[in-house]
Design a protein around this motif. Structure first.
Motif, PDB file in Angstrom:
ATOM      1  N   ARG A 365       0.817  -1.217   0.118  1.00  0.00           N
ATOM      2  CA  ARG A 365       0.022   0.053  -0.063  1.00  0.00           C
ATOM      3  C   ARG A 365       0.909   1.277  -0.120  1.00  0.00           C
ATOM      4  O   ARG A 365       0.532   2.046  -0.779  1.00  0.00           O
ATOM      5  CB  ARG A 365      -0.980  -0.063   1.092  1.00  0.00           C
ATOM      6  CG  ARG A 365      -2.155  -0.928   1.089  1.00  0.00           C
ATOM      7  CD  ARG A 365      -2.733  -1.148   2.527  1.00  0.00           C
ATOM      8  NE  ARG A 365      -3.340   0.189   2.998  1.00  0.00           N
ATOM      9  CZ  ARG A 365      -3.380   0.506   4.359  1.00  0.00           C
ATOM     10  NH1 ARG A 365      -3.343  -0.406   5.383  1.00  0.00           N
ATOM     11  NH2 ARG A 365      -3.671   1.759   4.620  1.00  0.00           N
ATOM     12  N   ALA A 366       1.954   1.267   0.720  1.00  0.00           N
ATOM     13  CA  ALA A 366       2.888   2.431   0.853  1.00  0.00           C
ATOM     14  C   ALA A 366       3.749   2.729  -0.360  1.00  0.00           C
ATOM     15  O   ALA A 366       3.632   3.773  -0.736  1.00  0.00           O
ATOM     16  CB  ALA A 366       3.923   2.174   1.979  1.00  0.00           C
ATOM     17  N   LEU A 367       3.860   1.606  -1.147  1.00  0.00           N
ATOM     18  CA  LEU A 367       4.641   1.782  -2.493  1.00  0.00           C
ATOM     19  C   LEU A 367       3.586   2.369  -3.452  1.00  0.00           C
ATOM     20  O   LEU A 367       4.000   3.280  -4.245  1.00  0.00           O
ATOM     21  CB  LEU A 367       5.039   0.344  -2.702  1.00  0.00           C
ATOM     22  CG  LEU A 367       6.405  -0.303  -2.428  1.00  0.00           C
ATOM     23  CD1 LEU A 367       6.704  -1.551  -2.505  1.00  0.00           C
ATOM     24  CD2 LEU A 367       7.448   0.577  -2.440  1.00  0.00           C
ATOM     25  N   ASP A 368       2.504   2.143  -3.413  1.00  0.00           N
ATOM     26  CA  ASP A 368       1.430   2.508  -4.324  1.00  0.00           C
ATOM     27  C   ASP A 368       1.305   4.152  -3.947  1.00  0.00           C
ATOM     28  O   ASP A 368       1.354   4.945  -5.001  1.00  0.00           O
ATOM     29  CB  ASP A 368       0.283   1.876  -4.305  1.00  0.00           C
ATOM     30  CG  ASP A 368       0.055   0.544  -4.884  1.00  0.00           C
ATOM     31  OD1 ASP A 368       0.865   0.179  -5.517  1.00  0.00           O
ATOM     32  OD2 ASP A 368      -0.991  -0.029  -4.392  1.00  0.00           O
ATOM     33  N   LEU A 369       1.200   4.490  -2.804  1.00  0.00           N
ATOM     34  CA  LEU A 369       0.981   5.954  -2.558  1.00  0.00           C
ATOM     35  C   LEU A 369       2.592   6.627  -2.722  1.00  0.00           C
ATOM     36  O   LEU A 369       2.360   7.871  -3.021  1.00  0.00           O
ATOM     37  CB  LEU A 369       0.841   5.940  -0.790  1.00  0.00           C
ATOM     38  CG  LEU A 369      -0.778   5.685  -0.576  1.00  0.00           C
ATOM     39  CD1 LEU A 369      -0.683   5.642   1.048  1.00  0.00           C
ATOM     40  CD2 LEU A 369      -1.764   6.723  -1.187  1.00  0.00           C
ATOM     41  N   SER A 370       3.428   6.237  -2.438  1.00  0.00           N
ATOM     42  CA  SER A 370       4.846   6.676  -2.746  1.00  0.00           C
ATOM     43  C   SER A 370       5.419   7.088  -3.927  1.00  0.00           C
ATOM     44  O   SER A 370       6.114   7.788  -4.169  1.00  0.00           O
ATOM     45  CB  SER A 370       5.957   6.238  -1.865  1.00  0.00           C
ATOM     46  OG  SER A 370       6.248   5.008  -2.491  1.00  0.00           O
ATOM     47  N   ASP A 371       4.702   6.382  -5.013  1.00  0.00           N
ATOM     48  CA  ASP A 371       5.007   6.334  -6.205  1.00  0.00           C
ATOM     49  C   ASP A 371       4.750   7.840  -7.019  1.00  0.00           C
ATOM     50  O   ASP A 371       3.702   8.592  -6.888  1.00  0.00           O
ATOM     51  CB  ASP A 371       4.282   5.584  -7.170  1.00  0.00           C
ATOM     52  CG  ASP A 371       4.376   5.664  -8.675  1.00  0.00           C
ATOM     53  OD1 ASP A 371       5.638   5.753  -9.124  1.00  0.00           O
ATOM     54  OD2 ASP A 371       3.557   5.456  -9.699  1.00  0.00           O
ATOM     55  N   GLY A 372       6.037   8.616  -7.305  1.00  0.00           N
ATOM     56  CA  GLY A 372       6.081   9.929  -7.800  1.00  0.00           C
ATOM     57  C   GLY A 372       6.085  10.834  -6.761  1.00  0.00           C
ATOM     58  O   GLY A 372       6.105  12.234  -7.211  1.00  0.00           O
ATOM     59  N   VAL A 373       6.124  10.553  -5.488  1.00  0.00           N
ATOM     60  CA  VAL A 373       6.293  11.808  -4.641  1.00  0.00           C
ATOM     61  C   VAL A 373       7.776  12.210  -4.365  1.00  0.00           C
ATOM     62  O   VAL A 373       8.377  11.349  -4.342  1.00  0.00           O
ATOM     63  CB  VAL A 373       5.763  11.027  -3.056  1.00  0.00           C
ATOM     64  CG1 VAL A 373       6.023  11.999  -1.905  1.00  0.00           C
ATOM     65  CG2 VAL A 373       4.254  10.643  -3.269  1.00  0.00           C
TER      66      VAL A 373
END
Length: 407
Positions: A365-373
């Protein structure tokens, strides 16, 4: 279009949000390719703000179009083509739109004799710009915040003003230095961040602003403790010693929180628990009193997050997991950087507890959110957790996660 407008026309997300009547966090989410705009009125508002010819969106010719709409190359309508073509298009179509600074975002003139109202105007501007940190990482905001700091610093050097205005400007300068320092830290510029925090402490001390001086030390402690635990705890303790009886509740809570974190990283469990308790007492005394904007984000949810992080560092998952899960339930995905970062501690807590599959699911879940941050912190934290999960490669959920993270 939001992403391209920022990259090629230099239009910030805050300007897009203001002109298009969209919340800044929503603009950041849309720019990352998540969600869509489906309301006709909103599409029209965006088209007019960005000066997108009506023909591109199936609209009638817009009122501001004074010449026949030119033929539109296919590379623009399909977003296929090189950067030069995109940049040319954006420059041509935004000249009378968002590329023109919005009045509410124009920096006050800081030359000649500065009036007594200038510090407050700069402080209000800093408060508005601070909202960018909710949705954008330091890689996106550092230059914006640094420019504000440098502008005020130049005004202190070159303009004229009364002694009272000077103190106000120094206080604002301290606040701006902290804002720029935090963005530098978030973007991986640790040396720049430390220098800005020290500059902030000096300016706050000269201005007689004990609250900002304490927060400058708290910022420095937060960064220092990762490499030098003893020094980090000492600096955090000094920050709390600046607290005066009249300090706002939010300021006291924030400084105690930062001391709790330093103590947790240093393995000092009883000191951590006491600092967290002190922060809780401070928050309970807020009672609706005005707080500085730079502590507006410190609330019970933030304290819950910090508690969970501290207990994870102290390897106490039975305390950490409920605190983190409860707090994260209050976080919208639009706060991608912070939510991904906090999920990394939840994943760590599950792993410490031996719940390997659950840890892997949270990391996903965290990897999905951090993509492009544009922030190094969630990426570093997640890399650390992934490294520890690597010892459980035989677990199918972990093997799948490792394969995904390697692509």
């Amino acid at each position: 279009m939001f992403r391209l407008a920022r990259r090629h026309a230099g239009i910030s997300y805050s300007k897009i949000a203001a002109e298009c009547d969209i919340k800044p966090e929503r603009v950041g989410t849309l720019a990352r390719g998540r969600g869509s705009v489906t309301t006709f009125d909103k599409i029209v508002r965006i088209a007019d703000a960005l000066r997108i010819p009506g023909a591109l969106l199936g609209l009638a010719v817009r009122p501001w179009e004074t010449a026949p709409v030119p033929s539109v190359p296919a590379h623009i309508t399909t977003e296929i083509g090189n950067d030069v073509q995109r940049r040319t298009f954006l420059r041509a179509t935004t000249g009378a739109g968002l590329a023109v600074s919005l009045p509410a975002l124009v920096r006050p003139e800081l030359t000649g004799r500065l009036g007594a109202d200038i510090p407050q105007r700069l402080r209000a501007r800093a408060a508005r710009l601070r909202r960018l940190d909710n949705v954008l990482g330091g890689g996106d905001t550092y230059r914006v915040y640094l420019g504000e700091y440098q502008s005020t610093k130049a005004a202190l050097r070159e303009a004229t003003y009364s002694e009272a205005t000077k103190r106000g400007l120094l206080s604002v300068l301290s606040e701006q230095a902290q804002q720029a320092g935090w963005a530098a830290f978030d973007g991986g510029r640790e040396a720049d961040a430390a220098g800005l925090y020290r500059d902030s402490y000096q300016a706050a001390t000269e201005a007689g602003d004990a609250d900002l001086a304490g927060n400058a030390l708290a910022f420095l402690a937060y960064q220092t403790v990762a490499g030098d635990r003893r020094s980090g705890v000492e600096i955090a303790t000094r920050s709390c010693e600046t607290i005066s009886p009249g300090a706002p509740a939010g300021v006291r809570a924030l400084l105690y929180e930062r001391r709790a974190w330093a103590c947790a990283v240093a393995g000092l469990a009883s000191e951590t628990e006491q600092a967290l308790a002190d922060a809780g007492v401070a928050l309970s005394e807020a009672d609706g009193q005005p707080q500085p904007d730079w502590v507006a984000w410190v609330d019970s949810t933030e304290l819950q997050i910090m508690s969970g992080r501290c207990w994870t560092e102290l390897r106490r998952p039975l305390r950490a997991v409920p605190a983190l899960e409860g707090a994260l339930a209050q976080y919208d995905d639009s706060h991608a950087r912070d939510k991904a970062l906090y999920l990394s501690w939840l994943a760590d807590a599950y792993l410490i507890a031996g719940e390997v599959e659950q840890s892997a699911a949270v990391v996903g879940r965290a990897l999905d959110l951090s993509d492009g941050v544009a922030s190094v912190r969630p990426h570093r934290r997640l890399a650390s957790v992934l490294g520890r999960l690597g010892g459980h490669h035989a677990v199918p959920a972990v093997a799948e996660l490792m394969e995904r993270s390697a692509t």
